[in-house]
Scaffold this motif. Structure first.
Motif, PDB file in Angstrom:
ATOM      1  N   HIS A  43      78.107  70.298 -21.420  1.00 50.49           N
ATOM      2  CA  HIS A  43      77.960  68.923 -20.933  1.00 50.49           C
ATOM      3  C   HIS A  43      76.579  68.689 -20.336  1.00 50.49           C
ATOM      4  O   HIS A  43      75.982  67.623 -20.538  1.00 50.49           O
ATOM      5  CB  HIS A  43      79.039  68.590 -19.898  1.00 50.49           C
ATOM      6  N   GLU A  44      76.064  69.688 -19.614  1.00 49.36           N
ATOM      7  CA  GLU A  44      74.725  69.548 -19.028  1.00 49.36           C
ATOM      8  C   GLU A  44      73.658  69.431 -20.105  1.00 49.36           C
ATOM      9  O   GLU A  44      72.722  68.638 -19.965  1.00 49.36           O
ATOM     10  CB  GLU A  44      74.430  70.717 -18.094  1.00 49.36           C
ATOM     11  N   ILE A  45      73.788  70.173 -21.189  1.00 49.44           N
ATOM     12  CA  ILE A  45      72.845  70.061 -22.311  1.00 49.44           C
ATOM     13  C   ILE A  45      72.941  68.677 -22.940  1.00 49.44           C
ATOM     14  O   ILE A  45      71.926  68.063 -23.279  1.00 49.44           O
ATOM     15  CB  ILE A  45      73.091  71.169 -23.368  1.00 49.44           C
ATOM     16  N   ARG A  46      74.139  68.149 -23.100  1.00 49.42           N
ATOM     17  CA  ARG A  46      74.314  66.801 -23.670  1.00 49.42           C
ATOM     18  C   ARG A  46      73.633  65.748 -22.798  1.00 49.42           C
ATOM     19  O   ARG A  46      72.938  64.866 -23.315  1.00 49.42           O
ATOM     20  CB  ARG A  46      75.788  66.468 -23.839  1.00 49.42           C
ATOM     21  N   GLU A  47      73.818  65.837 -21.489  1.00 52.08           N
ATOM     22  CA  GLU A  47      73.185  64.878 -20.580  1.00 52.08           C
ATOM     23  C   GLU A  47      71.663  64.992 -20.635  1.00 52.08           C
ATOM     24  O   GLU A  47      70.946  63.988 -20.648  1.00 52.08           O
ATOM     25  CB  GLU A  47      73.692  65.089 -19.157  1.00 52.08           C
ATOM     26  N   TRP A  48      71.158  66.235 -20.668  1.00 52.12           N
ATOM     27  CA  TRP A  48      69.716  66.475 -20.759  1.00 52.12           C
ATOM     28  C   TRP A  48      69.166  65.915 -22.067  1.00 52.12           C
ATOM     29  O   TRP A  48      68.125  65.258 -22.081  1.00 52.12           O
ATOM     30  CB  TRP A  48      69.449  67.976 -20.636  1.00 52.12           C
ATOM     31  N   ARG A  49      69.887  66.157 -23.166  1.00 49.85           N
ATOM     32  CA  ARG A  49      69.469  65.639 -24.477  1.00 49.85           C
ATOM     33  C   ARG A  49      69.393  64.116 -24.462  1.00 49.85           C
ATOM     34  O   ARG A  49      68.461  63.527 -25.006  1.00 49.85           O
ATOM     35  CB  ARG A  49      70.465  66.107 -25.538  1.00 49.85           C
ATOM     36  N   ASP A  50      70.362  63.470 -23.846  1.00 50.38           N
ATOM     37  CA  ASP A  50      70.368  62.008 -23.797  1.00 50.38           C
ATOM     38  C   ASP A  50      69.143  61.476 -23.057  1.00 50.38           C
ATOM     39  O   ASP A  50      68.519  60.510 -23.497  1.00 50.38           O
ATOM     40  CB  ASP A  50      71.657  61.497 -23.145  1.00 50.38           C
ATOM     41  N   ARG A  51      68.771  62.095 -21.954  1.00 49.63           N
ATOM     42  CA  ARG A  51      67.561  61.692 -21.220  1.00 49.63           C
ATOM     43  C   ARG A  51      66.308  62.006 -22.037  1.00 49.63           C
ATOM     44  O   ARG A  51      65.369  61.211 -22.081  1.00 49.63           O
ATOM     45  CB  ARG A  51      67.493  62.389 -19.861  1.00 49.63           C
ATOM     46  N   LEU A  52      66.299  63.174 -22.670  1.00 51.19           N
ATOM     47  CA  LEU A  52      65.150  63.609 -23.455  1.00 51.19           C
ATOM     48  C   LEU A  52      64.862  62.664 -24.614  1.00 51.19           C
ATOM     49  O   LEU A  52      63.706  62.336 -24.876  1.00 51.19           O
ATOM     50  CB  LEU A  52      65.381  65.033 -23.981  1.00 51.19           C
ATOM     51  N   THR A  53      65.883  62.203 -25.308  1.00 51.34           N
ATOM     52  CA  THR A  53      65.666  61.319 -26.459  1.00 51.34           C
ATOM     53  C   THR A  53      65.032  59.995 -26.029  1.00 51.34           C
ATOM     54  O   THR A  53      64.177  59.456 -26.732  1.00 51.34           O
ATOM     55  CB  THR A  53      66.964  61.066 -27.248  1.00 51.34           C
ATOM     56  N   ILE A  54      65.431  59.490 -24.865  1.00 51.13           N
ATOM     57  CA  ILE A  54      64.837  58.252 -24.356  1.00 51.13           C
ATOM     58  C   ILE A  54      63.376  58.482 -23.990  1.00 51.13           C
ATOM     59  O   ILE A  54      62.493  57.713 -24.405  1.00 51.13           O
ATOM     60  CB  ILE A  54      65.635  57.732 -23.142  1.00 51.13           C
ATOM     61  N   ASP A  55      63.097  59.541 -23.243  1.00 49.77           N
ATOM     62  CA  ASP A  55      61.721  59.850 -22.837  1.00 49.77           C
ATOM     63  C   ASP A  55      60.832  60.121 -24.042  1.00 49.77           C
ATOM     64  O   ASP A  55      59.678  59.696 -24.084  1.00 49.77           O
ATOM     65  CB  ASP A  55      61.697  61.055 -21.896  1.00 49.77           C
ATOM     66  N   PHE A  56      61.353  60.832 -25.026  1.00 49.15           N
ATOM     67  CA  PHE A  56      60.589  61.166 -26.230  1.00 49.15           C
ATOM     68  C   PHE A  56      60.184  59.897 -26.974  1.00 49.15           C
ATOM     69  O   PHE A  56      59.030  59.744 -27.377  1.00 49.15           O
ATOM     70  CB  PHE A  56      61.426  62.085 -27.130  1.00 49.15           C
ATOM     71  N   GLN A  57      61.134  58.987 -27.164  1.00 51.73           N
ATOM     72  CA  GLN A  57      60.859  57.729 -27.863  1.00 51.73           C
ATOM     73  C   GLN A  57      59.786  56.931 -27.129  1.00 51.73           C
ATOM     74  O   GLN A  57      58.859  56.410 -27.755  1.00 51.73           O
ATOM     75  CB  GLN A  57      62.143  56.900 -27.979  1.00 51.73           C
TER      76      GLN A  57
END
Length: 89
Positions: A43-57
């Motif tokens: 779950h922590e990886i999923r939450e991190w991924r969700d933040r990362l995709t926004i920042d990356f874009q």
């Protein structure tokens, strides 16, 4: 909170982003968790991924497509779905 990436077993860049001659429409990565699906680290990886995709874009103006898999799922898709790749972690 423990850093989410501590729950990461491996990460790979794949797809058109690793081909210098291709024009990538997105950047594909696969994140292999240490934990099974549904566990805390997953779950922590999923939450991190969700933040990362926004920042990356926002930073690169190109979508990040980040697939999360468990170690057993990785064993099934390694070399089948994700063939050529570059290790990130």
């Amino acid at each position: 909170m423990v850093e989410a990436t501590a729950n990461l077993q491996a990460a790979f860049l794949f797809g058109s982003a690793i081909n210098a001659n291709a024009t990538a429409r997105d950047v594909d990565i696969v994140l292999v968790t240490k934990d099974a699906a549904g566990e805390k680290g997953w779950h922590e990886i999923r939450e991190w991924r969700d933040r990362l995709t926004i920042d990356f874009q926002e930073l690169f103006n190109i979508p990040l497509s980040a697939m999360i898999v468990t170690p057993s799922e990785w064993a099934e898709i390694d070399g089948v779905v994700v063939r050529e790749r570059k290790a990130l972690v």
